[in-house]
Design a protein around this motif. Structure first.
Motif, PDB file in Angstrom:
ATOM      1  N   LEU A 135      58.182  27.304  14.386  1.00  0.00           N
ATOM      2  CA  LEU A 135      59.106  27.879  15.357  1.00  0.00           C
ATOM      3  C   LEU A 135      58.433  28.041  16.720  1.00  0.00           C
ATOM      4  O   LEU A 135      57.236  28.346  16.798  1.00  0.00           O
ATOM      5  CB  LEU A 135      59.588  29.252  14.866  1.00  0.00           C
ATOM      6  CG  LEU A 135      60.536  29.220  13.666  1.00  0.00           C
ATOM      7  CD1 LEU A 135      60.667  30.616  13.069  1.00  0.00           C
ATOM      8  CD2 LEU A 135      61.901  28.678  14.070  1.00  0.00           C
ATOM      9  N   ARG A 178      64.607  34.874  19.636  1.00  0.00           N
ATOM     10  CA  ARG A 178      65.107  33.487  19.559  1.00  0.00           C
ATOM     11  C   ARG A 178      64.801  32.881  18.197  1.00  0.00           C
ATOM     12  O   ARG A 178      65.629  32.182  17.601  1.00  0.00           O
ATOM     13  CB  ARG A 178      64.488  32.648  20.682  1.00  0.00           C
ATOM     14  CG  ARG A 178      65.009  32.987  22.070  1.00  0.00           C
ATOM     15  CD  ARG A 178      64.568  31.950  23.085  1.00  0.00           C
ATOM     16  NE  ARG A 178      63.115  31.952  23.269  1.00  0.00           N
ATOM     17  CZ  ARG A 178      62.467  32.692  24.175  1.00  0.00           C
ATOM     18  NH1 ARG A 178      63.148  33.501  24.976  1.00  0.00           N
ATOM     19  NH2 ARG A 178      61.155  32.631  24.281  1.00  0.00           N
ATOM     20  N   GLN A 182      67.164  31.214  14.628  1.00  0.00           N
ATOM     21  CA  GLN A 182      66.922  29.951  13.930  1.00  0.00           C
ATOM     22  C   GLN A 182      66.639  30.190  12.443  1.00  0.00           C
ATOM     23  O   GLN A 182      67.070  29.414  11.584  1.00  0.00           O
ATOM     24  CB  GLN A 182      65.741  29.220  14.570  1.00  0.00           C
ATOM     25  CG  GLN A 182      65.985  28.815  16.018  1.00  0.00           C
ATOM     26  CD  GLN A 182      64.799  28.077  16.615  1.00  0.00           C
ATOM     27  OE1 GLN A 182      64.369  27.042  16.099  1.00  0.00           O
ATOM     28  NE2 GLN A 182      64.245  28.620  17.690  1.00  0.00           N
TER      29      GLN A 182
END
Length: 204
Positions: A135, A178, A182
């Motif tokens: 990530l 963020r 995901q």
């Protein structure tokens, strides 16, 4: 270091801010006085991301020299004060024996804890772990596999089944937010994932 973790649930109807303050200021020092504790970190929940299959108000990380030291802490006379204070802010809790692991503060970074249940099949979580490490903004991770579950003595609430805890550290809080969005899309239908952003507080 031998590690034990717990998921804490606030009492129904209590404000999260009340739970957090009592846990930090009143309950934390009581736990900190138990013998044989080498490290005690509170993870205060600041954000919960959907879907939210677990009930989480806070997550405890306790470190000991070994399993015998953990047993000593939770059978000591001083544990009575800990148990007596629990009804003042706790609804339910589930403990987990992890075994050999480490504990790290988040400092100024963003920390997510991802709780994963995969029907006891930890090997099935490896693709998810690989994706977590890729990530954007990822800095470090600690994976804690649950060796056994410890229900709260006398609790009427159900224990929460967790196979693994992933402690994920990101370069900043915005990056952690963020990443959480995901991660929420990673469940493949067999893995149940719970995602929280936390603020770490060291008591010991």
């Amino acid at each position: 270091m031998f590690k034990r973790m717990s998921i804490l649930e606030k009492r129904p109807g209590d404000d999260p801010a009340f739970f957090s303050q009592h846990w930090r200021e009143r309950h934390g020092p009581l736990v900190g006085r138990l013998p044989a504790i080498r490290s005690y970190v509170q993870n205060h929940v600041e954000a919960v991301y959907e879907p939210a299959p677990f009930r989480i108000s806070g997550i405890v990380e306790l470190g000991f020299d070994d399993a015998a030291a953990m047993e000593k802490a939770f059978t000591a006379e001083t544990v009575r004060a800990v148990r007596a204070d629990e009804p003042n802010f706790l609804g339910n809790t589930t403990g987990y024996v992890i075994g050999a692991s480490s504990i790290r503060m988040a400092e100024e970074q963003g920390k997510l804890i991802v709780l994963a249940a995969h029907g006891g099949d930890r090997a099935g979580l490896e693709p998810i772990e690989t994706a977590l490490r890729r990530l954007p903004g990822f800095v470090q991770s600690i994976r804690d596999d649950v060796a056994s579950t410890i229900p709260r003595p006398g609790s009427e609430g159900a224990s929460q089944r967790v196979d693994s805890f992933f402690h994920l550290y990101f370069s900043d809080v915005a990056g952690a937010d963020r990443a959480a969005l995901q991660i929420a899309a990673m469940s493949d239908g067999t893995a149940k994932l719970g995602i929280v952003r936390v603020r770490t507080v060291r008591i010991v």
